[in-house]
Design an enzyme around this catalytic site. Structure first.
Site, PDB file in Angstrom:
ATOM      1  N   CYS A   2       1.000  -1.267   0.164  1.00  0.00           N
ATOM      2  CA  CYS A   2      -0.031  -0.021  -0.139  1.00  0.00           C
ATOM      3  C   CYS A   2       1.073   1.195   0.062  1.00  0.00           C
ATOM      4  O   CYS A   2       2.121   1.087   0.390  1.00  0.00           O
ATOM      5  CB  CYS A   2      -0.937  -0.076   1.306  1.00  0.00           C
ATOM      6  SG  CYS A   2      -1.795  -1.468   1.295  1.00  0.00           S
ATOM      7  N   ARG A  27       3.631   1.409  -7.391  1.00  0.00           N
ATOM      8  CA  ARG A  27       3.676   0.425  -6.087  1.00  0.00           C
ATOM      9  C   ARG A  27       2.560  -0.700  -6.475  1.00  0.00           C
ATOM     10  O   ARG A  27       2.338  -1.752  -5.759  1.00  0.00           O
ATOM     11  CB  ARG A  27       3.458   0.898  -4.706  1.00  0.00           C
ATOM     12  CG  ARG A  27       4.529   1.750  -4.349  1.00  0.00           C
ATOM     13  CD  ARG A  27       4.178   2.651  -3.408  1.00  0.00           C
ATOM     14  NE  ARG A  27       4.161   2.044  -2.104  1.00  0.00           N
ATOM     15  CZ  ARG A  27       5.011   1.970  -0.870  1.00  0.00           C
ATOM     16  NH1 ARG A  27       6.354   2.461  -1.257  1.00  0.00           N
ATOM     17  NH2 ARG A  27       4.853   1.296   0.066  1.00  0.00           N
ATOM     18  N   TRP A  75      -3.233  -2.069  -1.709  1.00  0.00           N
ATOM     19  CA  TRP A  75      -2.805  -3.320  -2.422  1.00  0.00           C
ATOM     20  C   TRP A  75      -3.849  -4.434  -1.257  1.00  0.00           C
ATOM     21  O   TRP A  75      -2.974  -4.728  -0.383  1.00  0.00           O
ATOM     22  CB  TRP A  75      -1.275  -3.466  -2.272  1.00  0.00           C
ATOM     23  CG  TRP A  75      -0.835  -4.881  -2.767  1.00  0.00           C
ATOM     24  CD1 TRP A  75      -0.683  -5.965  -2.326  1.00  0.00           C
ATOM     25  CD2 TRP A  75      -0.634  -5.110  -4.495  1.00  0.00           C
ATOM     26  NE1 TRP A  75      -0.328  -7.101  -3.215  1.00  0.00           N
ATOM     27  CE2 TRP A  75      -0.307  -6.501  -4.316  1.00  0.00           C
ATOM     28  CE3 TRP A  75      -0.874  -4.667  -5.257  1.00  0.00           C
ATOM     29  CZ2 TRP A  75       0.160  -7.233  -5.559  1.00  0.00           C
ATOM     30  CZ3 TRP A  75      -0.493  -5.048  -6.641  1.00  0.00           C
ATOM     31  CH2 TRP A  75      -0.011  -6.423  -6.755  1.00  0.00           C
ATOM     32  N   ASN A 101      -0.585   0.659   6.135  1.00  0.00           N
ATOM     33  CA  ASN A 101       0.192  -0.233   5.211  1.00  0.00           C
ATOM     34  C   ASN A 101       0.846  -1.204   6.251  1.00  0.00           C
ATOM     35  O   ASN A 101       1.489  -0.874   7.219  1.00  0.00           O
ATOM     36  CB  ASN A 101       1.458   0.385   4.457  1.00  0.00           C
ATOM     37  CG  ASN A 101       2.021  -0.497   3.547  1.00  0.00           C
ATOM     38  OD1 ASN A 101       1.576  -1.730   3.242  1.00  0.00           O
ATOM     39  ND2 ASN A 101       3.315  -0.070   3.429  1.00  0.00           N
ATOM     40  N   GLY A 102       0.565  -2.684   5.919  1.00  0.00           N
ATOM     41  CA  GLY A 102       1.020  -3.741   6.864  1.00  0.00           C
ATOM     42  C   GLY A 102      -0.084  -4.739   6.947  1.00  0.00           C
ATOM     43  O   GLY A 102      -1.096  -4.791   6.333  1.00  0.00           O
ATOM     44  N   GLU A 478      15.716 -22.583 -11.749  1.00  0.00           N
ATOM     45  CA  GLU A 478      15.202 -21.085 -11.878  1.00  0.00           C
ATOM     46  C   GLU A 478      16.680 -20.232 -12.283  1.00  0.00           C
ATOM     47  O   GLU A 478      16.331 -19.211 -12.787  1.00  0.00           O
ATOM     48  CB  GLU A 478      14.690 -20.741 -10.355  1.00  0.00           C
ATOM     49  CG  GLU A 478      14.460 -19.304 -10.180  1.00  0.00           C
ATOM     50  CD  GLU A 478      13.473 -18.768 -11.011  1.00  0.00           C
ATOM     51  OE1 GLU A 478      12.616 -19.537 -11.637  1.00  0.00           O
ATOM     52  OE2 GLU A 478      13.353 -17.761 -10.926  1.00  0.00           O
ATOM     53  N   LYS A 482      16.012 -17.315 -15.146  1.00  0.00           N
ATOM     54  CA  LYS A 482      16.261 -15.938 -14.699  1.00  0.00           C
ATOM     55  C   LYS A 482      17.385 -15.515 -15.893  1.00  0.00           C
ATOM     56  O   LYS A 482      17.034 -14.407 -16.359  1.00  0.00           O
ATOM     57  CB  LYS A 482      17.082 -15.899 -13.483  1.00  0.00           C
ATOM     58  CG  LYS A 482      15.943 -15.734 -12.377  1.00  0.00           C
ATOM     59  CD  LYS A 482      15.231 -14.695 -12.155  1.00  0.00           C
ATOM     60  CE  LYS A 482      13.815 -14.458 -12.412  1.00  0.00           C
ATOM     61  NZ  LYS A 482      12.740 -15.523 -12.732  1.00  0.00           N
ATOM     62  N   GLU A 485      15.920 -15.302 -19.614  1.00  0.00           N
ATOM     63  CA  GLU A 485      14.531 -14.343 -19.857  1.00  0.00           C
ATOM     64  C   GLU A 485      15.037 -12.794 -19.837  1.00  0.00           C
ATOM     65  O   GLU A 485      14.198 -12.260 -20.248  1.00  0.00           O
ATOM     66  CB  GLU A 485      13.464 -14.613 -18.793  1.00  0.00           C
ATOM     67  CG  GLU A 485      13.548 -14.187 -17.517  1.00  0.00           C
ATOM     68  CD  GLU A 485      12.469 -14.445 -16.561  1.00  0.00           C
ATOM     69  OE1 GLU A 485      11.345 -14.346 -17.173  1.00  0.00           O
ATOM     70  OE2 GLU A 485      12.462 -14.927 -15.565  1.00  0.00           O
ATOM     71  N   HIS A 501      23.998 -38.445 -20.012  1.00  0.00           N
ATOM     72  CA  HIS A 501      23.160 -38.866 -20.988  1.00  0.00           C
ATOM     73  C   HIS A 501      22.667 -38.001 -22.233  1.00  0.00           C
ATOM     74  O   HIS A 501      21.858 -38.163 -23.036  1.00  0.00           O
ATOM     75  CB  HIS A 501      21.598 -39.004 -20.175  1.00  0.00           C
ATOM     76  CG  HIS A 501      21.639 -40.088 -19.317  1.00  0.00           C
ATOM     77  ND1 HIS A 501      21.838 -41.334 -19.413  1.00  0.00           N
ATOM     78  CD2 HIS A 501      21.680 -39.884 -17.827  1.00  0.00           C
ATOM     79  CE1 HIS A 501      22.081 -42.148 -18.058  1.00  0.00           C
ATOM     80  NE2 HIS A 501      21.831 -41.224 -17.077  1.00  0.00           N
ATOM     81  N   LYS A 600       4.280  -9.333 -17.782  1.00  0.00           N
ATOM     82  CA  LYS A 600       4.466  -9.847 -16.127  1.00  0.00           C
ATOM     83  C   LYS A 600       3.414 -10.912 -16.084  1.00  0.00           C
ATOM     84  O   LYS A 600       3.450 -11.648 -14.900  1.00  0.00           O
ATOM     85  CB  LYS A 600       4.134  -8.631 -15.329  1.00  0.00           C
ATOM     86  CG  LYS A 600       4.262  -8.567 -13.906  1.00  0.00           C
ATOM     87  CD  LYS A 600       5.650  -9.279 -13.797  1.00  0.00           C
ATOM     88  CE  LYS A 600       5.783  -9.671 -12.300  1.00  0.00           C
ATOM     89  NZ  LYS A 600       7.007 -10.396 -11.911  1.00  0.00           N
TER      90      LYS A 600
HETATM   91  C1  AGP Z   1       9.367 -15.830 -14.429  1.00  0.00           C
HETATM   92  O1  AGP Z   1      10.392 -14.888 -14.046  1.00  0.00           O
HETATM   93  C2  AGP Z   1       8.539 -15.221 -15.634  1.00  0.00           C
HETATM   94  N1  AGP Z   1       8.088 -13.839 -15.100  1.00  0.00           N
HETATM   95  C3  AGP Z   1       7.517 -16.250 -15.731  1.00  0.00           C
HETATM   96  O2  AGP Z   1       8.184 -17.466 -16.021  1.00  0.00           O
HETATM   97  C4  AGP Z   1       6.280 -16.427 -14.670  1.00  0.00           C
HETATM   98  O3  AGP Z   1       6.930 -17.171 -13.539  1.00  0.00           O
HETATM   99  C5  AGP Z   1       5.203 -17.344 -15.144  1.00  0.00           C
HETATM  100  O4  AGP Z   1       4.674 -16.520 -16.117  1.00  0.00           O
HETATM  101  C6  AGP Z   1       4.222 -17.674 -14.149  1.00  0.00           C
HETATM  102  O5  AGP Z   1       3.547 -16.502 -13.837  1.00  0.00           O
HETATM  103  P1  AGP Z   1       2.641 -16.421 -12.397  1.00  0.00           P
HETATM  104  O6  AGP Z   1       3.498 -16.965 -11.274  1.00  0.00           O
HETATM  105  O7  AGP Z   1       2.201 -15.192 -12.338  1.00  0.00           O
HETATM  106  O8  AGP Z   1       1.576 -17.458 -12.502  1.00  0.00           O
END
Ligand code: AGP
Length: 605
Positions: A2, A27, A75, A101-102, A478, A482, A485, A501, A600
């Site tokens: 928030c 935010r 939020w 906020n909290g 992961e 990272k 992407e 393999h 996103k």
């Molecule tokens: C991760 O860095 C990416 N932005 C992407 O793989 C993301 O994790 C995936 O689209 C899933 O998103 P969500 O957690 O909002 O479902």
């Protein structure tokens, strides 16, 4: 999270407060509101939706002068996004208004107590209890009433309070959520960060946890919750508004990585009691009806799901499977009313994950979700939803939300152990390590410069092979995602045992290896994998634990994190793989916040 702004002074209009609130839009929020005192009267306007809806609601009131005012972007954490749950919240008399906020952990108990005293609540929020507590404690001195009220709160808060009996005053208090005061010539301001105040002043006082502040024109007094007055330094900060939105960091992504410790605190707040895991949202879950758990997720959330599978397999007798949602939804999965389907999604809107839970629901499964957005579609369509409480994640690449997911999944796994009656010393150690994790994160984040040097050394390679075993494989998954992407470098991730393999054929001096090698039960296996890689003249970056001379001698570069229980290596190693990817992308001149071709929230199929 928030956003809060507050104003006290002679020459402000309502529109000034609203314009400042708009500076906190970055935010993320789902509703907004304002409370201001004018001619001894309290006026409150609030609405779900964007700040422009609030402006429309205010209409000509935007031009009104005010004595003092507070405003808020919400939020949602407790209570769906709607007009009634928007802040500010008021007491029964209509004289007190507060923004917050909290998360107030003991709001249910306080609400019951206050209702027993005749207070009438209008919203589903935790915040509203604060307004009624102040009303209950108020005997004419607003500062004193706020002091007494906050002493009764458990959890995190940053609050702003106005009262129509005290038109030229705003009272502020913080514990666990940031709050800053701006000092003007004949006014003072309040905000969650300096961004909304930079257009008025460059002088700021950063409140500390347990501070209560009385803002009166250009006079600011600060007290501790025991009533003792205290002095706080005034700092001059000459940032641009854009720099302030990122907290002085170059990008949101690095800011959100650095928010890891706070993210962990927010994820765990209210989910432990007297050193025992206790997730309130699980009270409705009848584990005895569950014969298996299916986890569905995408991307980073899928990697968190793999961690959860390993954890549940290791510590319970519950059958568990983890599915890439975009595959699961097109198969004929064996799901029935004894299956618990767990969706993990920070956005709560990922189409493949959403369609997967709809399929599972049609087959009779109970749906649980872990998301970061109250009111998101996946949250609304779940029978049980656990909120990540990470605040909005602006960078497209998931960083702090991955950290929150791992923390919550660890708590969830421990709760399953507890419910199954197999709690042991091992689980106590895991929980103790988890509780210490915010502090351990600070230690790992201090490796930032070393990791940037590493990124400088490896940024021009076109390939990377991430490898690990067991929980180390989660970090490899992961880490590779990272890197690819946001830096667009081709990065593969494999269980280290799979190298022989086929994938090992790729390795040569131009194909470096990022090896996850904690000092765990599979260390020796990993060591032999490294020797195999070395035999192909591949450079090796090893992410290990403690001081490991053997690993240093065996590899080209070595990054070390503190030793923890094996189960928590994906968590404590998360900042390293995130910072490495971030710095490689930044050094290559890309914008890590907005990687090409990515969104996103992937709401399309
Ligand atoms: C991760 O860095 C990416 N932005 C992407 O793989 C993301 O994790 C995936 O689209 C899933 O998103 P969500 O957690 O909002 O479902």
């Amino acid at each position: 999270m928030c956003g809060i702004v507050g104003f006290v002074g002679k020459n402000f209009k309502v529109k000034d407060v609203v314009d400042s609130l708009k500076r906190l839009e970055y935010r993320g929020y789902d509703s907004a509101g304002i409370a201001y005192i004018r001619n001894g009267e309290l006026h409150v306007f609030k609405s779900v939706g964007k700040i422009d809806e609030l402006r429309n609601l205010l209409g000509e009131n935007l031009e009104s002068d005010l004595n003092s005012g507070i405003a808020h972007t919400r939020w949602a954490t407790h209570g769906a996004p709607n007009d009634m749950n928007a802040h500010p919240h008021t007491d029964c008399t209509g004289k007190v208004a507060i923004v917050h906020n909290g998360i107030i952990e003991n709001f249910r108990e306080l609400k019951a107590l206050l209702e027993g005293l005749g207070h009438v609540f209008k919203s589903d929020t935790d915040t509203e209890v604060i307004a009624h507590l102040i009303e209950e404690e108020y005997r004419g001195n607003l500062l004193e009433a706020v002091l007494k009220a906050v002493r009764r709160l458990d959890g995190a808060y940053a609050i702003g309070v106005v009262h129509s009996d005290h038109p030229d005053v705003v009272v502020a208090a913080r514990r666990g959520s940031p709050l800053v005061i701006g000092i003007g010539s004949d006014f003072s301001l309040l905000a969650s960060d300096i961004t909304p105040m930079l257009r008025y002043t460059k002088k700021f006082i950063f409140l500390e946890d347990g501070d209560i502040a009385l803002l009166k024109g250009d006079e600011v007094q600060i007290f501790r919750t025991d009533g003792e007055s205290v002095r706080r330094a005034t700092r001059e900060i000459d940032w641009s508004e854009s720099a302030a939105e990122k907290g002085g960091y170059k990008h949101f992504m690095i800011k959100e990585i650095m928010e890891g410790p706070q993210t962990l605190v927010s994820a765990m707040t209210g989910r432990m009691k007297d050193g025992i895991v206790s997730i309130p949202e699980l009270e409705e879950l009848k584990l005895s009806n569950v014969s298996r758990i299916n986890v569905v997720a995408c991307g980073t959330s899928y990697h968190a799901a793999v961690f959860f599978k390993y954890f549940v397999e290791q510590h319970t007798d519950i059958d568990i499977s983890v599915e890439v949602a975009s595959e699961f939804r097109y198969r004929r999965p064996h799901v029935d009313n004894k299956t618990l389907t767990l969706a993990i999604s920070q956005s709560g809107e990922t189409a493949d994950t959403l369609e997967s839970i709809r399929l599972a629901k049609r087959l009779g499964s109970e749906i649980m979700s872990i998301t970061n957005v109250v009111g998101s579609t996946i949250t609304r369509e779940s029978d049980i939803s656990i909120m990540m409480n990470s605040g909005p994640e602006i960078g497209v690449a998931a960083t702090k939300t991955y950290v929150a997911q791992l923390a919550i999944l660890t708590l969830l796994g421990l709760q399953l152990v507890k419910e199954k009656g197999s709690w042991s010393g091992r689980h106590k150690r895991i929980l103790d390590n988890l509780i210490r994790m915010p502090e351990l994160f600070e230690n790992v984040l201090s490796l930032n410069d070393q990791i940037r040097d590493l990124a400088t050394k490896y940024k021009d390679f076109n390939h990377f092979m991430y490898i690990g075993r067991s929980y180390g494989y989660v970090t490899a998954l992961e880490g590779a995602l990272k890197l690819k992407e946001i830096s667009y470098i081709h990065a593969e991730s494999y269980p280290a045992g799979e190298l022989k393999h086929g994938p090992i054929a790729l390795l040569d001096p131009q194909f470096p290896v990022f090896a996850v090698v904690p000092s765990d039960s599979l260390y020796l296996k990993m060591k032999s994998n490294l020797i195999e890689c070395k035999a192909r003249n591949a450079r090796i970056v090893a992410l290990g634990t403690g001081d490991n001379e053997e690993l240093k001698n065996l590899t080209d570069d070595f990054i070390s994190v503190p030793r923890v229980v094996d189960e928590l290596y994906p968590l404590i190693m998360a900042p390293v793989i995130q910072l490495f990817a971030y710095h490689v992308a930044d050094l290559k001149g890309y914008d890590p916040d907005k990687p090409r071709n990515l969104a996103k929230s992937v709401t399309v199929e």
